[in-house]
Design a protein around this motif. Structure first.
Motif, PDB file in Angstrom:
ATOM      1  N   THR A 223       0.811  -1.042  -0.193  1.00  0.00           N
ATOM      2  CA  THR A 223       0.021   0.003   0.103  1.00  0.00           C
ATOM      3  C   THR A 223       0.946   1.290  -0.147  1.00  0.00           C
ATOM      4  O   THR A 223       2.122   1.194   0.182  1.00  0.00           O
ATOM      5  CB  THR A 223      -0.887   0.327   1.289  1.00  0.00           C
ATOM      6  OG1 THR A 223      -0.082   0.027   2.384  1.00  0.00           O
ATOM      7  CG2 THR A 223      -1.664  -1.139   1.378  1.00  0.00           C
ATOM      8  N   ILE A 229       0.840  -6.177   1.170  1.00  0.00           N
ATOM      9  CA  ILE A 229      -0.409  -6.544   0.763  1.00  0.00           C
ATOM     10  C   ILE A 229      -1.048  -7.728   1.413  1.00  0.00           C
ATOM     11  O   ILE A 229      -2.167  -7.826   1.683  1.00  0.00           O
ATOM     12  CB  ILE A 229      -0.751  -6.976  -0.692  1.00  0.00           C
ATOM     13  CG1 ILE A 229      -1.885  -7.053  -1.504  1.00  0.00           C
ATOM     14  CG2 ILE A 229       0.221  -8.214  -1.142  1.00  0.00           C
ATOM     15  CD1 ILE A 229      -2.756  -5.633  -1.392  1.00  0.00           C
ATOM     16  N   THR A 233      -5.428  -7.410   3.161  1.00  0.00           N
ATOM     17  CA  THR A 233      -6.459  -8.060   2.500  1.00  0.00           C
ATOM     18  C   THR A 233      -6.309  -9.687   2.779  1.00  0.00           C
ATOM     19  O   THR A 233      -5.285 -10.364   2.465  1.00  0.00           O
ATOM     20  CB  THR A 233      -6.576  -7.459   0.976  1.00  0.00           C
ATOM     21  OG1 THR A 233      -7.718  -8.402   0.341  1.00  0.00           O
ATOM     22  CG2 THR A 233      -5.202  -8.094   0.358  1.00  0.00           C
ATOM     23  N   GLU A 289     -11.326  -5.109  -4.802  1.00  0.00           N
ATOM     24  CA  GLU A 289     -10.972  -4.107  -3.766  1.00  0.00           C
ATOM     25  C   GLU A 289      -9.741  -3.096  -4.149  1.00  0.00           C
ATOM     26  O   GLU A 289      -9.991  -2.026  -3.888  1.00  0.00           O
ATOM     27  CB  GLU A 289     -10.479  -4.987  -2.430  1.00  0.00           C
ATOM     28  CG  GLU A 289     -10.166  -3.989  -1.450  1.00  0.00           C
ATOM     29  CD  GLU A 289      -9.700  -4.714  -0.210  1.00  0.00           C
ATOM     30  OE1 GLU A 289      -9.275  -4.030   0.794  1.00  0.00           O
ATOM     31  OE2 GLU A 289      -9.675  -6.108  -0.221  1.00  0.00           O
ATOM     32  N   PHE A 290      -8.943  -3.649  -4.947  1.00  0.00           N
ATOM     33  CA  PHE A 290      -7.895  -2.869  -5.536  1.00  0.00           C
ATOM     34  C   PHE A 290      -8.067  -2.805  -7.053  1.00  0.00           C
ATOM     35  O   PHE A 290      -8.423  -3.930  -7.748  1.00  0.00           O
ATOM     36  CB  PHE A 290      -6.671  -3.350  -5.207  1.00  0.00           C
ATOM     37  CG  PHE A 290      -6.260  -3.185  -3.714  1.00  0.00           C
ATOM     38  CD1 PHE A 290      -6.302  -2.166  -3.020  1.00  0.00           C
ATOM     39  CD2 PHE A 290      -6.425  -4.514  -2.847  1.00  0.00           C
ATOM     40  CE1 PHE A 290      -6.061  -1.966  -1.470  1.00  0.00           C
ATOM     41  CE2 PHE A 290      -6.047  -4.477  -1.530  1.00  0.00           C
ATOM     42  CZ  PHE A 290      -5.921  -3.518  -0.838  1.00  0.00           C
ATOM     43  N   ASP A 291      -7.471  -1.883  -7.730  1.00  0.00           N
ATOM     44  CA  ASP A 291      -7.465  -1.951  -9.371  1.00  0.00           C
ATOM     45  C   ASP A 291      -6.558  -2.896  -9.730  1.00  0.00           C
ATOM     46  O   ASP A 291      -5.542  -3.347  -9.455  1.00  0.00           O
ATOM     47  CB  ASP A 291      -7.138  -0.451  -9.694  1.00  0.00           C
ATOM     48  CG  ASP A 291      -7.808   0.639  -9.410  1.00  0.00           C
ATOM     49  OD1 ASP A 291      -9.303   0.481  -9.444  1.00  0.00           O
ATOM     50  OD2 ASP A 291      -7.736   1.714  -9.333  1.00  0.00           O
ATOM     51  N   VAL A 309      -0.704  -0.359  -4.342  1.00  0.00           N
ATOM     52  CA  VAL A 309      -2.379  -0.391  -4.535  1.00  0.00           C
ATOM     53  C   VAL A 309      -2.999   0.533  -3.724  1.00  0.00           C
ATOM     54  O   VAL A 309      -2.503   1.052  -2.511  1.00  0.00           O
ATOM     55  CB  VAL A 309      -2.622  -1.902  -4.453  1.00  0.00           C
ATOM     56  CG1 VAL A 309      -1.971  -2.588  -5.533  1.00  0.00           C
ATOM     57  CG2 VAL A 309      -2.462  -2.430  -2.909  1.00  0.00           C
ATOM     58  N   GLY A 310      -4.065   0.695  -3.646  1.00  0.00           N
ATOM     59  CA  GLY A 310      -4.954   1.615  -2.961  1.00  0.00           C
ATOM     60  C   GLY A 310      -5.163   2.886  -3.499  1.00  0.00           C
ATOM     61  O   GLY A 310      -4.301   3.360  -4.127  1.00  0.00           O
ATOM     62  N   ASP A 311      -6.120   3.755  -2.890  1.00  0.00           N
ATOM     63  CA  ASP A 311      -6.148   4.838  -3.270  1.00  0.00           C
ATOM     64  C   ASP A 311      -5.584   5.935  -2.291  1.00  0.00           C
ATOM     65  O   ASP A 311      -5.921   5.838  -0.958  1.00  0.00           O
ATOM     66  CB  ASP A 311      -7.606   5.539  -3.271  1.00  0.00           C
ATOM     67  CG  ASP A 311      -7.894   6.707  -3.686  1.00  0.00           C
ATOM     68  OD1 ASP A 311      -7.217   7.503  -4.140  1.00  0.00           O
ATOM     69  OD2 ASP A 311      -9.257   6.935  -4.171  1.00  0.00           O
TER      70      ASP A 311
END
Length: 346
Positions: A223, A229, A233, A289-291, A309-311
């Protein structure tokens, strides 16, 4: 099996030996005749001696001349035939190879030497080879004319753009390093266009395994706050790696991994890659959940890639909200303190 060094040393020693022998014979015979026919001041009455202006009528001298020319011709022709046979071996020794040679493509470009092995492993500056094993090379250039040469191994091949010059060598001593040079004046940095042949203490099979071990790819997913990761998750992760030219190879150059293959650091390793080159990488998350991650990676040596990953904005918002709540709490505590202080003053 004879190496290039053995062949050229044999040719040198034979020419040196014969040249020395012929030189000794010629000089000795010349000195002998100079002494035998020296002028000692005694005139000899001999009707067979020619007078001034008279041509010689021949005799034993003609036989000696014919004999000397005959021996010289035999020696020279024998040397030419023998040397030509030795050079043919240097030019085309494939039938005499006891083991399958290691294939290496050599490219001279931008004043540096680049090497690519049969399985796609690439190196620059240093060519690794096994000891006492034939190495077949194809030499070309990417910009201007160069000339690939290793003096210690008696190797030299032209490097010309669009053309391939084939040659070979065997490096016998493990642990040695041989300097690679450019023997064609190619530009301002010509004298700096050097490299190294590093001889490894391996047999052919061990070297092939070493080459295979160079094709590994480590993929790390984390992240924005650098948390693995696997710690954020529980959903399934599917990693797919496919060679861009997969259809051109007999083997199926497609590799997959899932969440169970990741370690605690969020890293998964693909180490059974059979052919180097460019690969298409696809990383998908089961519950979206992630792109999805799509990328092109080059695997020509041990490689590693890290993906985030993540926003980041959402994480920043969460941090801001947490920060605002903390600020509100601090303000409330400050107001209470001030009220308490005021009450004590009264």
């Amino acid at each position: 099996m004879r190496t290039r060094v053995d062949v050229f040393e044999s040719i040198f020693l034979v020419f040196l030996g014969l040249g020395t022998l012929v030189g000794i014979v010629v000089i000795a015979y010349t000195m002998y005749n100079a002494y035998k026919y020296r002028d000692n001041g005694d005139a000899k009455d001999d009707d067979t001696l020619p007078t001034v202006g008279e041509l010689p009528t021949g005799g034993k001298g003609g036989k000696k001349l014919f004999l000397s020319f005959g021996i010289s011709a035999v020696i020279v022709i024998s040397l030419v035939v023998w040397t030509y046979g030795m050079l043919l071996y240097v030019e085309n020794p494939e039938d005499d190879f006891e083991e399958e040679p290691i294939d290496v493509e050599v490219v001279g470009d931008s004043f540096a030497w680049h090497f690519e092995y049969e399985n796609g492993v690439q190196q620059s500056g240093t060519m690794n080879v096994p000891a006492d094993h034939p190495v077949a090379i194809e030499v070309t250039a990417g910009d201007v004319w160069h000339s690939f040469g290793v003096t210690d191994l008696r190797v030299k091949a032209d490097a010309i753009p669009g053309e391939y010059d084939e040659t070979w060598f065997i490096a016998e001593e493990a642990g040695e390093q041989h300097e690679i040079e450019c023997f064609e004046l190619c530009g301002d940095l010509h004298s700096d266009m050097t490299g190294t042949v590093e001889v490894n203490d391996m047999d052919g099979d061990e070297f092939e395994q070493w080459l295979d071990d160079q094709l590994t790819l480590d993929i790390t997913i984390e992240t924005h706050d650098e948390e693995a990761i696997t710690n954020v998750t529980d959903e399934n992760i599917e990693v797919q790696l496919v060679h861009q030219n997969n259809d051109e190879y007999d083997a199926d150059l497609e590799y997959t991994r899932d969440a169970d293959d990741f370690d605690d650091e969020g890293t998964v390793t693909i180490d059974e890659i059979e052919q180097g080159g460019e690969y298409e990488l696809l990383i998908e998350f089961e519950d979206d959940e992630f792109d999805t991650i799509e990328d092109t990676v080059e695997v020509t040596s041990p490689a590693s890639e890290t993906y985030t990953v993540g926003d980041e904005e959402e994480e920043d918002d969460d941090e801001d909200e947490n920060g605002d709540e903390d600020d509100d709490d601090d303000e409330e505590e400050t107001d209470d303190d001030e009220t308490d202080d005021g009450g004590d003053d009264e």
